[in-house]
Scaffold this motif. Structure first.
Motif, short mmCIF file in Angstrom:
data_model
loop_
_atom_site.label_atom_id
_atom_site.label_comp_id
_atom_site.label_asym_id
_atom_site.label_seq_id
_atom_site.Cartn_x
_atom_site.Cartn_y
_atom_site.Cartn_z
N ASN A 59 0.82 -1.21 0.00
CA ASN A 59 0.00 0.00 0.00
C ASN A 59 0.86 1.27 0.00
O ASN A 59 0.45 2.29 -0.53
N TRP A 60 2.04 1.18 0.60
CA TRP A 60 2.92 2.36 0.58
C TRP A 60 3.30 2.69 -0.86
O TRP A 60 3.25 3.83 -1.29
N PHE A 61 3.67 1.62 -1.61
CA PHE A 61 4.02 1.85 -3.01
C PHE A 61 2.81 2.33 -3.80
O PHE A 61 2.91 3.28 -4.57
N VAL A 62 1.68 1.69 -3.59
CA VAL A 62 0.48 2.09 -4.33
C VAL A 62 0.15 3.55 -4.04
O VAL A 62 -0.10 4.35 -4.94
N TYR A 63 0.24 3.94 -2.77
CA TYR A 63 -0.13 5.30 -2.39
C TYR A 63 0.86 6.31 -2.95
O TYR A 63 0.47 7.31 -3.55
N ASN A 64 2.16 6.04 -2.74
CA ASN A 64 3.15 7.04 -3.12
C ASN A 64 3.47 7.06 -4.60
O ASN A 64 3.87 8.09 -5.13
N LEU A 65 3.32 5.95 -5.28
CA LEU A 65 3.67 5.92 -6.70
C LEU A 65 2.47 6.11 -7.61
O LEU A 65 2.62 6.58 -8.73
N ILE A 66 1.27 5.75 -7.14
CA ILE A 66 0.11 5.87 -8.03
C ILE A 66 -0.86 6.94 -7.55
O ILE A 66 -1.22 7.86 -8.27
N LEU A 67 -1.28 6.85 -6.28
CA LEU A 67 -2.36 7.72 -5.82
C LEU A 67 -1.90 9.17 -5.64
O LEU A 67 -2.59 10.10 -6.06
N LEU A 68 -0.73 9.38 -5.02
CA LEU A 68 -0.27 10.76 -4.79
C LEU A 68 -0.01 11.51 -6.09
O LEU A 68 -0.53 12.61 -6.27
N PRO A 69 0.78 10.93 -7.02
CA PRO A 69 1.07 11.68 -8.25
C PRO A 69 -0.19 12.04 -9.05
O PRO A 69 -0.24 13.08 -9.69
N THR A 70 -1.21 11.16 -8.99
CA THR A 70 -2.42 11.47 -9.76
C THR A 70 -3.44 12.23 -8.93
O THR A 70 -4.56 12.45 -9.37
N ASN A 71 -3.05 12.59 -7.71
CA ASN A 71 -3.93 13.37 -6.84
C ASN A 71 -5.25 12.64 -6.57
O ASN A 71 -6.33 13.23 -6.61
N SER A 72 -5.15 11.34 -6.32
CA SER A 72 -6.38 10.54 -6.15
C SER A 72 -6.48 9.97 -4.74
O SER A 72 -6.96 8.85 -4.56
N GLN A 73 -6.04 10.74 -3.75
CA GLN A 73 -6.08 10.20 -2.38
C GLN A 73 -7.48 9.80 -1.96
O GLN A 73 -7.66 8.98 -1.06
N ILE A 74 -8.47 10.41 -2.61
CA ILE A 74 -9.86 10.17 -2.21
C ILE A 74 -10.25 8.69 -2.31
O ILE A 74 -11.10 8.20 -1.56
N ILE A 75 -9.61 7.95 -3.24
CA ILE A 75 -9.98 6.53 -3.37
C ILE A 75 -9.05 5.61 -2.58
O ILE A 75 -9.11 4.39 -2.74
N SER A 76 -8.22 6.20 -1.71
CA SER A 76 -7.23 5.33 -1.05
C SER A 76 -7.88 4.25 -0.20
O SER A 76 -7.40 3.13 -0.15
N TYR A 77 -9.01 4.56 0.45
CA TYR A 77 -9.70 3.53 1.27
C TYR A 77 -10.04 2.30 0.44
O TYR A 77 -9.72 1.18 0.77
N VAL A 78 -10.70 2.58 -0.70
CA VAL A 78 -11.15 1.47 -1.55
C VAL A 78 -9.95 0.68 -2.07
O VAL A 78 -9.92 -0.55 -2.02
N ILE A 79 -8.95 1.43 -2.56
CA ILE A 79 -7.79 0.76 -3.15
C ILE A 79 -7.06 -0.07 -2.10
O ILE A 79 -6.64 -1.20 -2.36
N PHE A 80 -6.93 0.48 -0.88
CA PHE A 80 -6.25 -0.26 0.18
C PHE A 80 -6.96 -1.59 0.43
O PHE A 80 -6.33 -2.64 0.53
N ILE A 81 -8.28 -1.53 0.53
CA ILE A 81 -9.02 -2.76 0.81
C ILE A 81 -8.84 -3.76 -0.34
O ILE A 81 -8.62 -4.95 -0.12
N ILE A 82 -8.88 -3.26 -1.56
CA ILE A 82 -8.73 -4.16 -2.71
C ILE A 82 -7.35 -4.80 -2.71
O ILE A 82 -7.21 -6.02 -2.89
#
Lengths: 196, 376
Positions: free
Chosen positions: A57-80
């Motif tokens: 999740n650290w990689f997913v958050y810092n490499l995908i979610l942060l650069p695309t400014n999509s923190q709003i879906i982090s809950y869903v993505i983390f669970i998936i």
């Protein structure tokens, strides 16, 4: 902010024990703490899964979610990612390490829904940990949780042998009391390390 | 705030993960055909991976199970002769040391990975899935209702008096067991007596949601608790509350046969408002001199004006057995009397009642192997 990673690791085990100070991951603590061996298996699986998913999740958050400014879906993505990685690990274990699968693997599906797996990933975002700190925090939290479930089950096994528990307190009720007392005891570690 | 990117991103990630998992499954999970041998004679082949319980359900073999395969009820115990693999930590809570050495496992936890050989009691093959429709609902007491289910498919059911069925709770994978309260001779419909359990999944549904004309799915019959027809011993039945169900089935069945054996039925309740079927039983009592019905209240209220037996049902049974023995004292002296050993006993009710009743019966000389019980 500049806490040493080792401090975070120790803090996550004792003063900031995720089960006893944040009261997270209660369902398995109450339900699967009847027997020491099972509790140990559960604890080991949690350590493995929590550390693994926090890293992913650290990689997913810092490499995908942060650069695309999509923190709003982090809950869903983390669970998936948690659900998918647990499934993958279960298949890998079943194929390559059948004895391990028998001992620990059967707890994996149960762990997917354990709150601390998601909680650790969310805390990591909230506290803006870097990679090393995330690994320390995740493994520390999980070890702290494992220590708690092993302690609780050991106490419960002992109680079953020697104590005459009143009827109304049998089962989950006495577990809650044990957890409460343990939680008070762990407050004693409070002065040891301070992290945010 | 831009919402389009996150939503698209989420779908992309979901898609990638799904593809990855499907790929991993096809590579990692071995697909082979396994043989499942039941009782050495029935041979099935199936693809590996599923649990024994789901395999049974798929092949229309219904074994008791309440939790839907989550290893929390412990009802789906079966004997695995070989090929089951080592016992899992999730099972150990339910399986005693003795059962462990006999090869007992939870069917929901045993995965079919190789050829496997299991033993199932023959009567389980008689269990089927039934579709039924609710024909009648009536209240027996403030918290107990009586249901009549008319069978649609299959149209008739064969069961032994005392056995139970499991009702599927709609919308879940869970089942709840209820004893059949009607005689097996009436084989096109069954009757159930269900108490509303506070917070109970199925009883709440049965009491508050179900209406006449609704469809119900159940499996059965199950259970080792049934009338032993090969015996001709005198019978003592002891029931508390909803324990009335299987005992009523036994008594109605015996009544249809003309009450060939002497039956004494002790029925315990707390107050008069908890009693039910007293009239039906009293009428049977009048019709058949062989049958005696003894209702007892443990805590009668003053306004009940109760004139019958008072006390816990086990105390009443104890008093009765004392009188029974005294009346035969002379025969006893002459050496021809075997004491209460000539009795056979059927018990159904809450576990503390059963345990207390077994103690009383054995103390009075009833042989433990002649005591049959159903705890719920």
């Amino acid at each position: 902010m500049n806490t040493h990673p080792l401090l975070i690791f120790i803090a996550a085990i004792f003063p900031h024990n995720i089960a006893l100070t944040y009261i997270l991951g209660m369902c398995p603590l109450i339900a699967i703490s009847k027997n020491l061996k099972t509790a140990f298996g559960m604890g080991i699986s949690v350590i493995f899964v929590v550390t693994l998913t926090a890293v992913i999740n650290w990689f997913v958050y810092n490499l995908i979610l942060l650069p695309t400014n999509s923190q709003i879906i982090s809950y869903v993505i983390f669970i998936i990612t948690i659900a998918a990685s647990v499934q993958l690990v279960e298949m890998l274990l079943e194929r390559f390490f059948p004895p391990l699968q028998v001992a620990f693997g059967i707890f994996l599906p149960l762990i997917t829904v354990n709150c601390i797996v998601l909680a650790v990933s969310l805390f990591m975002v909230l506290r803006e940990y870097d990679f090393i700190k995330t690994v320390c925090f995740a493994s520390g939290s999980a070890i702290g949780w494992a220590i708690t479930i092993v302690t609780v089950s050991a106490i419960k096994e002992k109680l079953l042998l020697i104590a005459d528990i009143p009827k109304g307190l049998k089962g989950p009720a006495i577990t809650m009391i044990i957890l409460g007392i343990l939680s008070l005891a762990f407050m004693g570690f409070g002065g040891m390390v301070k992290i945010r | 705030m831009n919402l389009i990117t996150p939503v698209i991103l989420m779908n992309i990630i979901l898609f990638i993960i799904t593809v990855l998992l499907i790929f991993a499954e096809s590579v990692l999970v071995p697909h082979k055909i396994c043989k499942v041998v039941i009782n050495k004679e029935r041979v099935f082949t199936t693809e590996s991976g599923a649990s024994l319980l789901s395999f049974f359900t798929k092949n229309k073999i219904f074994i008791p199970s309440a939790c839907g395969g989550k290893a929390t009820c412990g009802h789906c115990k079966i004997k695995v002769l070989n090929g089951g693999g080592p016992i899992l930590p999730t099972e150990e809570v339910f399986i005693t040391q003795k059962e462990k050495s006999a090869g007992i496992r939870l069917a929901c936890q045993v995965k079919i990975k190789q050829d496997i050989e299991v033993y199932l009691p023959e009567h389980l093959f008689e269990a089927k899935e039934y579709q039924a429709v609710v024909e009648e609902i009536s209240s027996l007491t403030h918290d107990i209702k009586h249901f009549t289910l008319k069978l649609l498919e299959p149209k008739t059911i064969n069961f032994k008096p005392g056995q139970y069925i499991q009702i599927k709770v709609p919308g879940t994978e869970e089942f709840r067991a209820y004893s059949i309260a009607s005689s097996p001779r009436q084989n096109d419909r069954i009757e159930l007596i269900i108490r509303l359990v506070h917070g109970g999944l199925c009883s709440t549904y049965m009491h508050n949601v179900l209406e006449v004309g609704d469809k119900v799915v159940f499996t059965g019959p199950f259970g080792e608790f049934f009338l032993r027809e090969e015996s001709d011993k005198e019978i003592i039945c002891i029931a508390g509350g909803c324990g009335m169900s299987p005992i009523r089935s036994i008594i109605l069945y015996l009544a249809e046969l003309g009450m060939p054996r002497k039956v004494t039925y002790f029925f315990g309740a707390r107050t008069k408002k908890d009693l039910f079927y007293v009239e039906e039983m009293t009428e049977l009592e009048k019709k058949y001199p062989n049958f005696k019905f003894i209702p007892a209240l443990s805590e009668p209220e003053p306004e009940d004006k109760w004139e019958g037996e008072v006390g816990l049902i086990t105390q009443v049974v104890e008093r009765y057995l004392d009188i029974y023995m005294n009346g035969r004292y002379e025969i006893y002296l002459s050496g021809r009397y075997e004491g209460a050993g000539v009795l056979e006993s059927y018990l159904c009710g809450p576990p503390p009642m059963i345990d207390a009743a077994i103690k009383v019966l054995t103390k009075k000389g009833v042989h433990i192997e002649n005591v049959y019980y159903d705890k719920f």
